[in-house]
Design a protein around this motif. Sequence first.
Motif, PDB file in Angstrom:
ATOM      1  N   SER A  50       7.881   9.606   9.689  1.00  0.00           N
ATOM      2  CA  SER A  50       6.909   9.793   8.961  1.00  0.00           C
ATOM      3  C   SER A  50       6.524   8.564   8.405  1.00  0.00           C
ATOM      4  N   ILE A  51       5.415   8.243   7.758  1.00  0.00           N
ATOM      5  CA  ILE A  51       5.326   6.976   7.509  1.00  0.00           C
ATOM      6  C   ILE A  51       4.651   7.144   5.694  1.00  0.00           C
ATOM      7  N   ASP A  52       4.969   6.027   5.351  1.00  0.00           N
ATOM      8  CA  ASP A  52       4.373   5.903   3.327  1.00  0.00           C
ATOM      9  C   ASP A  52       2.648   5.699   3.261  1.00  0.00           C
ATOM     10  N   TRP A  53       2.265   6.356   1.996  1.00  0.00           N
ATOM     11  CA  TRP A  53       0.735   5.314   2.054  1.00  0.00           C
ATOM     12  C   TRP A  53       0.694   4.112   2.605  1.00  0.00           C
ATOM     13  N   THR A  54       0.814   3.336   2.671  1.00  0.00           N
ATOM     14  CA  THR A  54       0.868   1.702   3.214  1.00  0.00           C
ATOM     15  C   THR A  54       0.704   2.183   4.799  1.00  0.00           C
ATOM     16  N   GLY A  55       1.653   2.684   5.278  1.00  0.00           N
ATOM     17  CA  GLY A  55       2.053   2.412   6.673  1.00  0.00           C
ATOM     18  C   GLY A  55       3.085   1.257   6.666  1.00  0.00           C
ATOM     19  N   ASP A  62      17.392  10.604  14.869  1.00  0.00           N
ATOM     20  CA  ASP A  62      17.258   9.668  15.928  1.00  0.00           C
ATOM     21  C   ASP A  62      17.034   9.967  17.857  1.00  0.00           C
ATOM     22  N   SER A  63      16.630  11.771  17.405  1.00  0.00           N
ATOM     23  CA  SER A  63      16.543  11.762  18.735  1.00  0.00           C
ATOM     24  C   SER A  63      14.846  11.732  19.284  1.00  0.00           C
ATOM     25  N   VAL A  64      14.462  10.331  18.173  1.00  0.00           N
ATOM     26  CA  VAL A  64      13.012   9.939  19.399  1.00  0.00           C
ATOM     27  C   VAL A  64      12.985   8.748  18.790  1.00  0.00           C
ATOM     28  N   LYS A  65      13.802   7.744  18.134  1.00  0.00           N
ATOM     29  CA  LYS A  65      13.552   6.896  18.023  1.00  0.00           C
ATOM     30  C   LYS A  65      13.598   5.633  19.048  1.00  0.00           C
ATOM     31  N   GLY A  66      13.117   5.317  19.172  1.00  0.00           N
ATOM     32  CA  GLY A  66      12.736   4.245  20.969  1.00  0.00           C
ATOM     33  C   GLY A  66      11.481   5.362  21.034  1.00  0.00           C
ATOM     34  N   ARG A  67      11.123   5.729  21.071  1.00  0.00           N
ATOM     35  CA  ARG A  67      10.586   6.671  21.720  1.00  0.00           C
ATOM     36  C   ARG A  67       8.999   7.203  21.334  1.00  0.00           C
ATOM     37  N   PHE A  68       9.092   7.302  19.971  1.00  0.00           N
ATOM     38  CA  PHE A  68       7.783   7.685  19.312  1.00  0.00           C
ATOM     39  C   PHE A  68       7.720   6.698  18.284  1.00  0.00           C
ATOM     40  N   THR A  69       6.353   6.192  17.874  1.00  0.00           N
ATOM     41  CA  THR A  69       5.972   5.810  16.992  1.00  0.00           C
ATOM     42  C   THR A  69       4.796   6.302  15.504  1.00  0.00           C
ATOM     43  N   VAL A  70       5.602   6.009  14.584  1.00  0.00           N
ATOM     44  CA  VAL A  70       3.837   6.709  13.464  1.00  0.00           C
ATOM     45  C   VAL A  70       3.085   6.236  13.241  1.00  0.00           C
ATOM     46  N   SER A  71       1.968   5.589  12.823  1.00  0.00           N
ATOM     47  CA  SER A  71       1.078   4.732  12.604  1.00  0.00           C
ATOM     48  C   SER A  71      -0.017   5.744  11.629  1.00  0.00           C
ATOM     49  N   ARG A  72      -0.588   4.812  11.188  1.00  0.00           N
ATOM     50  CA  ARG A  72      -2.261   5.293  10.085  1.00  0.00           C
ATOM     51  C   ARG A  72      -2.967   4.481  10.223  1.00  0.00           C
ATOM     52  N   ASP A  73      -4.297   5.135   9.902  1.00  0.00           N
ATOM     53  CA  ASP A  73      -5.547   4.355   9.647  1.00  0.00           C
ATOM     54  C   ASP A  73      -6.474   4.848   8.722  1.00  0.00           C
ATOM     55  N   ASN A  74      -5.955   4.403   7.245  1.00  0.00           N
ATOM     56  CA  ASN A  74      -6.634   4.999   6.644  1.00  0.00           C
ATOM     57  C   ASN A  74      -7.645   5.318   6.053  1.00  0.00           C
ATOM     58  N   ASP A  75      -8.771   3.793   6.691  1.00  0.00           N
ATOM     59  CA  ASP A  75      -9.976   3.725   6.335  1.00  0.00           C
ATOM     60  C   ASP A  75     -10.474   5.482   7.829  1.00  0.00           C
ATOM     61  N   GLU A  76     -10.124   5.277   8.774  1.00  0.00           N
ATOM     62  CA  GLU A  76     -10.337   6.647   9.097  1.00  0.00           C
ATOM     63  C   GLU A  76      -9.554   8.071   9.165  1.00  0.00           C
TER      64      GLU A  76
END
Length: 124
Positions: A50-55, A62-76
């Motif tokens: 999950s990601i907060d509104w600011t990013g 735990d099972s995805v730590k180090g393998r998955f990355t969540v990010s956001r582009d609020n402009d897009e």
Amino acid sequence: QVRLVESGGGPVQAGGSLRLSCSASGRAFGAYAVGWFRQVPGEERLIVASIDWTGGQTYYVDSVKGRFTVSRDNDENTVYLQMTTLKPEDTAVYYCAAAESGQAPRLQKFYAYWGQGTQVTVSS
């Protein structure tokens, strides 16, 4: 009202990578926290990241730590889930969801808006 559409799923071999996108329409998407969940048939839907509104604040199971990355582009109006070093156990339907909260809840009941899901299949 927010409408979410996931894309980027598909088949991939173990060790490979995929990037899921969650595109949003509607007002003020930047004010919503977003979660990525996954569900295997016959099992409950569980949070992956999950990601907060600011990013600026993220959470990973735990099972995805180090393998998955969540990010956001609020402009897009888009949130991404970059998945690397995929394993067969990552196979699931992946959903993005938006919560009317700046902070990202971990429980799906707090998410008001859901996409239709995208299938990720990891073969060994």
